[in-house]
Design a protein around this motif. Sequence first.
Motif, short mmCIF file in Angstrom:
data_model
loop_
_atom_site.label_atom_id
_atom_site.label_comp_id
_atom_site.label_asym_id
_atom_site.label_seq_id
_atom_site.Cartn_x
_atom_site.Cartn_y
_atom_site.Cartn_z
N LEU A 183 -11.61 12.23 9.81
CA LEU A 183 -12.55 11.11 9.66
C LEU A 183 -11.77 9.80 9.61
CD1 LEU A 183 -14.85 12.64 6.90
CD2 LEU A 183 -15.34 12.44 9.35
N SER A 184 -12.45 8.70 9.92
CA SER A 184 -11.81 7.38 9.85
C SER A 184 -11.40 7.08 8.41
CB SER A 184 -12.77 6.29 10.32
OG SER A 184 -13.13 6.51 11.66
N LYS A 185 -10.22 6.51 8.27
CA LYS A 185 -9.75 6.10 6.95
C LYS A 185 -10.38 4.76 6.60
CE LYS A 185 -5.48 8.73 6.91
NZ LYS A 185 -5.83 9.54 8.04
N VAL A 186 -10.49 4.48 5.32
CA VAL A 186 -11.08 3.25 4.82
C VAL A 186 -9.99 2.46 4.11
CG1 VAL A 186 -12.71 2.38 3.10
CG2 VAL A 186 -13.35 4.29 4.55
N LYS A 187 -10.00 1.12 4.27
CA LYS A 187 -9.03 0.27 3.60
C LYS A 187 -9.74 -0.63 2.60
CE LYS A 187 -5.52 -0.13 7.18
NZ LYS A 187 -4.74 -1.06 8.00
N ASP A 188 -9.09 -0.85 1.45
CA ASP A 188 -9.62 -1.83 0.50
C ASP A 188 -9.01 -3.20 0.79
OD1 ASP A 188 -7.06 -1.84 -0.63
OD2 ASP A 188 -7.66 -0.87 -2.49
N GLU A 189 -9.29 -4.18 -0.09
CA GLU A 189 -8.83 -5.56 0.16
C GLU A 189 -7.31 -5.72 0.10
OE1 GLU A 189 -9.73 -4.96 -4.09
OE2 GLU A 189 -10.95 -4.73 -2.32
N THR A 190 -6.60 -4.75 -0.51
CA THR A 190 -5.14 -4.84 -0.57
C THR A 190 -4.48 -4.13 0.62
OG1 THR A 190 -4.82 -2.79 -1.85
CG2 THR A 190 -5.21 -4.85 -3.09
N PRO A 227 0.83 -1.20 0.00
CA PRO A 227 0.00 0.00 0.00
C PRO A 227 0.87 1.26 0.00
CG PRO A 227 -0.74 -1.53 1.69
CD PRO A 227 0.56 -2.06 1.15
N LYS A 228 0.35 2.27 -0.68
CA LYS A 228 1.02 3.58 -0.72
C LYS A 228 0.45 4.43 0.40
CE LYS A 228 1.06 3.03 -5.67
NZ LYS A 228 0.27 3.26 -6.84
N ALA A 229 0.86 5.68 0.40
CA ALA A 229 0.30 6.63 1.37
C ALA A 229 -1.21 6.71 1.12
CB ALA A 229 0.94 8.00 1.16
N PRO A 230 -2.00 7.10 2.12
CA PRO A 230 -3.45 7.17 1.92
C PRO A 230 -3.81 8.01 0.70
CG PRO A 230 -2.92 7.50 4.23
CD PRO A 230 -1.62 7.49 3.48
N ILE A 231 -4.75 7.50 -0.08
CA ILE A 231 -5.19 8.20 -1.30
C ILE A 231 -6.33 9.14 -0.92
CG2 ILE A 231 -6.27 7.89 -3.56
CD1 ILE A 231 -4.77 5.20 -3.74
N ARG A 232 -6.27 10.35 -1.44
CA ARG A 232 -7.30 11.35 -1.15
C ARG A 232 -7.80 11.98 -2.43
NH1 ARG A 232 -5.87 15.03 2.86
NH2 ARG A 232 -4.63 13.42 3.83
N MET A 233 -9.07 12.29 -2.45
CA MET A 233 -9.65 12.99 -3.59
C MET A 233 -9.25 14.46 -3.48
SD MET A 233 -13.43 11.21 -3.68
CE MET A 233 -13.90 11.71 -5.33
N SER A 234 -9.25 15.15 -4.61
CA SER A 234 -8.87 16.56 -4.59
C SER A 234 -10.02 17.41 -4.03
CB SER A 234 -8.52 17.03 -6.00
OG SER A 234 -9.63 16.86 -6.85
N GLU A 235 -9.65 18.57 -3.51
CA GLU A 235 -10.66 19.52 -3.03
C GLU A 235 -11.31 20.18 -4.24
OE1 GLU A 235 -9.49 22.36 -0.09
OE2 GLU A 235 -8.23 20.90 0.96
N TYR A 236 -12.57 20.56 -4.11
CA TYR A 236 -13.20 21.36 -5.15
C TYR A 236 -14.38 22.11 -4.57
CZ TYR A 236 -17.49 18.70 -6.13
OH TYR A 236 -18.70 18.11 -6.04
N SER A 237 -14.78 23.12 -5.32
CA SER A 237 -15.96 23.89 -4.96
C SER A 237 -16.63 24.31 -6.26
CB SER A 237 -15.58 25.11 -4.14
OG SER A 237 -16.74 25.80 -3.73
N ASN A 238 -17.97 24.20 -6.29
CA ASN A 238 -18.72 24.53 -7.49
C ASN A 238 -19.91 25.40 -7.09
OD1 ASN A 238 -19.52 24.51 -10.16
ND2 ASN A 238 -20.51 22.51 -10.03
#
Length: 182
Positions: free
Chosen positions: A72-79, A38-49
């Motif tokens: 917030l709690s981080k989520v893990k996938d199967e890997t 696993p890499k560092a935690p993946i995060r979505m980019s910030e945005y505003s519309n």
Amino acid sequence: MKQMLTIALLGILLMLTACGEKKKSDNIIAPRVEKVKPKAPIRMSEYSNEIPVDWIGKTYQVVISRAPSDSLSKVKDETGQEFVDNIFTLKVKRSDGSVFFNRSFTKHTFSAYLDDDFRKTGIFEGFVFDKADGDWLVFGASVGHPQTDEYIPLVIRLSRMGELIIKRDVQMDTESVDAGED
């Protein structure tokens, strides 16, 4: 003649040994499969519309913002890869700039509409404006498994009185498919 017979026999013997089955080895050489780390935690980019919306005879500004949140709690996938969950903020402003509605949403906001799997392994991925429908502003939201097409769609309705109604979306978008058919 004896010499030719010997050469012919040698030739036949050579062909038979060349075409014969070779001894198989019990050693199997295969590349070692390494686990993906696993890499560092993946995060979505910030945005505003910000969207102007004609609603109940006036123009409002609907502002939807997304921010990944380390609180917030981080989520893990199967890997074992970790994903950072998001906070969405909905702000509805009147034409004079005053704020009619302002609220932040997390996956926890929708926990009553999610199954255990999506509560544990899903992230709050999307929040969008859909339409103005009479006295209501209608929004769509989704909680999904990161980097997959699996998600739970939700409908959020905001009344002109500030009342919020959340439901799991069970309506399929089929209008465009049926359009023009008799």
